[in-house]
Design an enzyme around this catalytic site. Structure first.
Site, PDB file in Angstrom:
ATOM      1  N   GLY A   1       6.719   4.251   4.266  1.00 37.30           N
ATOM      2  CA  GLY A   1       7.025   5.451   5.030  1.00 37.30           C
ATOM      3  C   GLY A   1       8.353   5.310   5.722  1.00 37.30           C
ATOM      4  N   GLY A   2       8.681   6.290   6.561  1.00 32.78           N
ATOM      5  CA  GLY A   2       9.964   6.279   7.255  1.00 32.78           C
ATOM      6  C   GLY A   2      10.079   5.162   8.257  1.00 32.78           C
ATOM      7  CG  PHE A   3       7.984   5.047  11.595  1.00 33.65           C
ATOM      8  CD1 PHE A   3       8.975   5.159  12.551  1.00 33.65           C
ATOM      9  CD2 PHE A   3       7.121   6.110  11.400  1.00 33.65           C
ATOM     10  CE1 PHE A   3       9.099   6.299  13.324  1.00 33.65           C
ATOM     11  CE2 PHE A   3       7.239   7.260  12.165  1.00 33.65           C
ATOM     12  CZ  PHE A   3       8.231   7.361  13.120  1.00 33.65           C
ATOM     13  N   GLY A   4       8.637   2.110   7.872  1.00 44.59           N
ATOM     14  CA  GLY A   4       8.561   0.795   7.246  1.00 44.59           C
ATOM     15  C   GLY A   4       7.501   0.745   6.163  1.00 44.59           C
ATOM     16  CB  SER A   5       6.955  -1.645   3.447  1.00 43.12           C
ATOM     17  OG  SER A   5       8.186  -1.216   2.907  1.00 43.12           O
ATOM     18  CB  VAL A   6       1.782   0.138   4.751  1.00 40.74           C
ATOM     19  CG1 VAL A   6       0.390  -0.238   5.244  1.00 40.74           C
ATOM     20  CG2 VAL A   6       2.447   1.097   5.718  1.00 40.74           C
TER      21      VAL A   6
ATOM     22  CG  ASP B   1       7.290  12.017  10.191  1.00 47.25           C
ATOM     23  OD1 ASP B   1       7.590  13.098   9.645  1.00 47.25           O
ATOM     24  OD2 ASP B   1       7.356  10.928   9.605  1.00 47.25           O
TER      25      ASP B   1
ATOM     26  CG  LEU C   1      -1.975  -1.092   1.307  1.00 43.51           C
ATOM     27  CD1 LEU C   1      -2.752  -0.988   2.614  1.00 43.51           C
ATOM     28  CD2 LEU C   1      -2.921  -1.016   0.122  1.00 43.51           C
TER      29      LEU C   1
END
Length: 751
Positions: A454-459, A568, A451
C-alpha cells in the site's frame, strides 16, 4: 372472481379481490428463485407485491395448475395439491357445516369463511390466525374457546423463527414499554383495544382517519417493525422498531448464549458451552443456542458424587429469566449447597438472598458495567482448575523438565536458542507487544511471503510462537523519534472496535518502523469488488460490509478520545475476515507520518478517485474528508465497478455522475452489479445510493456525519433526495464520455 365456493374453486393464476380491490387472494411464490407456491393475501393497490397473510407456510405446493383452493364437502376452506391431498384447511368443527359456504376477502384484508345465505354468520376468519403481519383489526393474543395462540411468527422464504420481547404493562391505552404506541395514541393515528374476557385475551388496533397504508411485521430479527407505504418513492418506509436494541429480543442468543450490546448485539456462548449449530451461528442465527462441552456428573437418581460439579463465577451479567427465590438462606455457602444438591439447578446468585435457576439459562446479557450482577454457573469439575491437582501437575512437570534437561540437553539448547530470539517480547500498557527487528525477521521468515503493498509500505505474513497468524507492515517515510512513535502507536493500540483492524504490536529500531496487525484471511475488499471473485459477494453481504465500515468510521470520528481522520478510505484499505466482516486498516497512520503525507497518497493507485475537494483547495481537513471518500467507495460497493476508469478512447469515465442522473430519473436498477441484480433489496439499494450521493457533496457542510450515516443505513432515519453534487451536473447528460481528470497529470482538472 370475488368468492370461492364448492362449484367455483381457485387455481392456477386465478385470484379473488376485495370489494374495493384493496386486497388480493391467490397463489404466489416468494422470489424468482423459489419453486414453492403458497396461498396468500397481498395488497392490490400498490406496485410492490407485499404479502400480509399466508395459509400454507409449512406445506408449500409445487404445481398451481392442478392444485386448488375450494370448499370441501364438510364446508371447510381447503387447499388440495396436485396429488389430491389436503395440505391446509380451516378445520372448523360442527354439525352446521355444509358445502354451501363461501370464502371472500374483505377490504380490511380479512379472509372469511361464511354462510352463503347469511353473510353475517362467519365460521372462520384469517384475522384470528395471523401469520407474520399484523393488520388493523387483526387479533394478537389467546383464543380461550379454541385454545389457539394468536401470535405473529416471522417468515422469510422457507425459514421461520419464533422470537419474543417484553412490551411492558398495559395502562389502559397502550403498553408502557412501546413509546410509539403512546405517540400514535396521542396523535389519534391508532386506536388500541386490549380485551380479556371469557372468549379470549387479545390486543387489536384500528387506524383513524385517512392515513397511508400501514402494517406491522414481525421481522426475522425478532423485532416488531411498523412499515408505511410511501407513494412518492413507491417503497415501504420504517416508522417504528421494537425493541430498539437487538439484545432486548427475548431468547435472541438461545439457551446458554449471552448477548453483547457493545459489539453489534452479537452472541457468544458462556464458559463451558459451545454453539449447538456453528453453521447457523456463522450466518448470525443464534436461536439454537449453546450446549455443554462436558456433561454434568450428577447421578440419574438425583444425587451428586463428591465435588464432580463445581461453580464458575460470572460477573457483570444481566440476570437470565425465571429464577426461583429461596427465602431461608444463611449465606452464600448455603445457597451454593442448595443448588449443588439438586441436579436440575444450573446456576445460583446471592444478593440480599439466594436465587436459583433450573434448566436452560435464557436471555443472558453482558452487563454495561453499571447494572451487571454476579452469577455462579454450574459446570463439570473438569472445566475448572483444581488447586490440589494443579500442584501435583506442577511437581510432575518440574520433574519431567529436569529429567529432559539432563537427558536431552543438546536438543533443548537448540530449542531454547530459537526461542531466545523472542526474549525481548514484552507488553506495553497491558495491550501492545514490542518486537525487536530480529523478532519480526524470525516470525516472517525474513519477510518471505508478501501479502500486498500500500501507500504506507509493504505487508508480510507472519506466525507468532503461539501459532497466531499476523500481518506485518513495514512503514515507509516515518521520521518520528522512538519515544514519539511509541506514544502514538500505544494510543492507536488502545482503540478497539469490531470494524477496526486490531493492532497487536510494533517495532521501533532507528529507521526501522513496523506494525503488527491481526491477519484477515479474506484479504482486501477491492479483490472481491473488482477481481474474479466478485460473484461471491451477495447484495446482503455488500450492504452489511458498507454498514460495518460506516460504524468503524463513526467510532474513529466520534467515539475516540481524539477524533481520528483516516485520510485514505478506499476498498484497498478495507480488510475482510472469514465471515466477510469488514475491518478498516491503516487508521491512524496519517498521524504517524505527520502532516506531510500527500506524496504517499497521490502515488497510490486509484486513491485520486477518493480525494475530497478540500485536498485540492488546500484547506484544513476535517472528518468530512473521510465522509467524501466513504461515499465514493459506497458507490463502488453497490455497483461493483471503479468510480473512475480509463476507456478504450483514452477518456476517463466518471461513474458517480451517471449514478446521480439515474437516481433523479428513478432508474436505479440498471446500475446494479450483474452478479446480484436478482436478489438486491431495492429499498436498501435506493437508501444506499442516496447516502452515497449525500456523502460526495462538494461542500463539506452538506455532507452528513458518520454517526448520521450509520442511522440512515440502518433504516432508523429516512433519507431525503440528495442534490446532484455541483461538478456532477456538468457531466450528467453524457457521463460516460467525459474528461473529468487530465490524462497527463494526477491532479484534479480545474473544469
Amino acid at each position: 372472481m370475488n368468492a370461492i365456493t364448492a362449484n367455483q374453486p381457485l387455481s392456477g393464476d386465478q385470484k379473488i379481490t376485495s370489494e374495493n380491490e384493496t386486497f388480493i387472494l391467490g397463489f404466489f411464490k416468494p422470489g424468482n428463485s423459489s419453486n414453492n407456491w403458497y396461498i396468500g393475501i397481498w395488497y392490490g393497490m400498490i406496485t410492490e407485491q407485499t404479502v400480509v397473510w399466508v395459509a400454507n407456510r409449512e406445506t408449500p405446493i409445487t404445481n398451481t395448475t392442478s392444485s386448488e383452493l375450494t370448499i370441501s364437502d364438510d364446508g371447510n376452506l381447503v387447499l388440495i395439491n396436485q396429488f389430491k391431498t389436503v395440505v391446509w384447511s380451516t378445520n372448523v368443527k360442527g354439525s352446521t357445516l355444509n358445502s354451501t359456504h363461501e370464502a371472500v376477502i374483505l377490504d380490511s384484508g380479512n379472509l372469511v369463511l361464511r354462510d352463503k345465505s347469511n353473510s353475517s354468520r362467519v365460521l372462520w376468519e384469517s384475522f384470528d390466525h395471523p401469520a407474520h403481519t399484523w393488520l388493523a383489526g387483526s387479533k394478537i393474543g389467546l383464543n380461550k374457546t379454541t385454545g389457539v395462540n394468536q401470535r405473529l411468527i416471522s417468515w422469510k422464504m422457507r425459514t421461520t423463527l419464533h422470537q419474543y420481547w417484553k412490551s411492558g404493562k398495559w395502562n389502559g391505552q397502550y403498553f408502557d414499554s412501546i413509546p410509539e404506541m403512546e405517540l400514535y395514541t396521542h396523535l389519534s393515528i391508532f386506536s388500541y383495544s386490549f380485551v380479556d374476557d371469557k372468549a379470549g385475551t387479545y390486543l387489536t388496533y384500528w387506524i383513524s382517519g385517512n392515513w397511508s397504508i400501514t402494517r406491522i411485521v414481525m421481522d426475522i430479527s425478532g423485532q416488531l417493525k411498523g412499515l408505511t407505504w410511501r407513494k412518492s418513492t413507491q417503497i415501504w418506509g420504517t416508522s417504528s422498531v421494537n425493541p430498539k436494541a437487538q439484545c432486548d429480543v427475548y431468547n435472541w442468543c438461545g439457551a446458554f448464549g449471552s448477548c453483547d450490546s457493545d459489539f453489534l448485539d452479537t452472541c457468544h456462548c458462556i464458559k463451558g458451552f459451545t454453539e449447538k449449530n456453528p453453521v447457523n451461528w456463522g450466518l448470525k442465527d443464534y436461536s439454537g443456542g449453546c450446549v455443554r462441552s462436558t456433561a454434568l456428573q450428577c447421578n440419574q437418581n438425583g444425587s451428586r458424587k463428591g465435588d464432580e460439579d463445581r461453580f464458575y463465577e460470572m460477573s457483570n451479567i444481566v440476570f437470565p429469566d425465571n429464577s426461583q427465590r429461596i427465602g431461608s438462606s444463611n449465606g452464600i455457602k448455603d445457597c451454593e449447597s442448595a443448588c449443588l444438591n439438586n441436579c436440575s439447578c444450573t446456576a445460583y446468585s446471592y444478593s440480599n438472598g439466594c436465587s436459583l435457576w433450573y434448566g436452560d439459562l435464557i436471555n443472558l446479557k453482558d452487563g454495561d458495567g453499571v447494572g451487571g450482577e454476579t452469577i455462579y454457573l454450574r459446570l463439570a469439575a473438569s472445566e475448572l482448575p483444581n488447586t490440589k491437582s494443579k500442584k501435583i501437575i506442577v511437581i510432575v512437570v518440574v520433574c519431567i523438565g529436569v529429567f529432559l534437561v539432563i537427558c536431552l540437553a543438546f536438543v533443548l539448547s537448540l530449542i531454547l536458542r530459537r526461542r531466545w530470539r523472542l526474549r525481548k517480547l514484552r507488553r506495553v500498557e497491558g495491550r501492545m507487544m514490542a518486537f525487536t527487528y530480529r523478532d519480526l525477521l524470525y516470525i516472517t521468515i525474513n519477510f518471505s511471503e508478501a501479502l500486498g503493498r500500500g501507500g504506507f509500505g509493504s505487508v508480510y505474513k507472519g506466525i507468532l510462537p503461539d501459532s497466531t497468524v499476523v500481518a506485518v507492515k513495514r512503514l515507509d517515510g516515518i521520521c518520528q523519534g522512538d519515544k514519539n512513535f511509541r506514544a502514538e502507536v500505544s494510543t492507536i493500540g488502545m482503540i478497539q472496535h469490531l470494524n477496526l483492524i486490531r493492532l497487536i504490536g510494533f517495532c521501533s529500531e532507528h529507521d526501522k518502523k513496523l506494525l503488527v496487525y491481526e491477519h484477515m484471511p479474506m484479504g482486501s475488499l477491492d479483490r472481491h469488488l473488482f477481481g474474479n471473485t466478485s460473484a461471491r459477494l451477495s447484495w446482503n453481504t455488500r450492504y452489511q460490509i458498507a454498514l460495518g465500515i460506516s460504524r468503524g468510521l463513526h467510532y474513529l470520528h466520534e467515539k475516540c478520545r481524539d477524533c481520528i481522520i483516516h485520510c485514505d478510505i478506499k476498498p484497498e484499505n478495507i480488510l475482510l475476515d472469514e465471515l466477510f466482516v469488514p475491518k478498516i486498516a491503516d487508521f491512524g497512520l496519517a498521524k504517524l507520518l505527520g502532516h506531510d503525507f500527500s506524496r504517499v497518497l497521490t502515488s497510490m493507485r486509484g486513491t485520486i478517485g477518493y480525494l475530497a475537494p478540500e485536498w485540492i483547495s488546500g484547506t484544513a481537513l476535517t472528518a468530512k474528508a473521510d465522509v467524501y471518500s466513504y461515499g465514493m467507495m459506497l458507490l463502488e460497493i453497490i455497483f461493483g465497478k471503479r468510480n473512475r476508469r480509463q476507456e478504450e478512447n483514452n477518456d476517463v469515465s466518471f461513474f458517480p455522475a451517471f449514478a446521480a442522473k439515474k437516481l433523479v430519473e428513478g432508474d436505479i436498477q440498471c446500475l446494479l452489479d450483474v452478479n446480484f441484480v436478482d436478489d438486491a433489496n431495492m429499498e436498501e439499494l435506493e437508501r444506499a445510493l442516496k447516502v452515497a450521493l449525500w456523502c460526495v457533496q462538494w461542500e463539506e457542510d452538506s455532507r452528513p456525519s458518520m454517526g448520521k450515516i450509520v442511522q440512515l443505513l440502518e433504516g432508523l432515519t429516512n433519507v431525503s433526495m440528495p442534490p446532484i453534487p455541483r461538478p456532477f451536473e456538468i457531466f450528467a447528460d453524457n457521463p460516460y464520455s467525459i474528461n473529468y481528470f487530465s490524462n497527463t497529470s494526477s491532479n484534479v482538472s480545474s473544469n
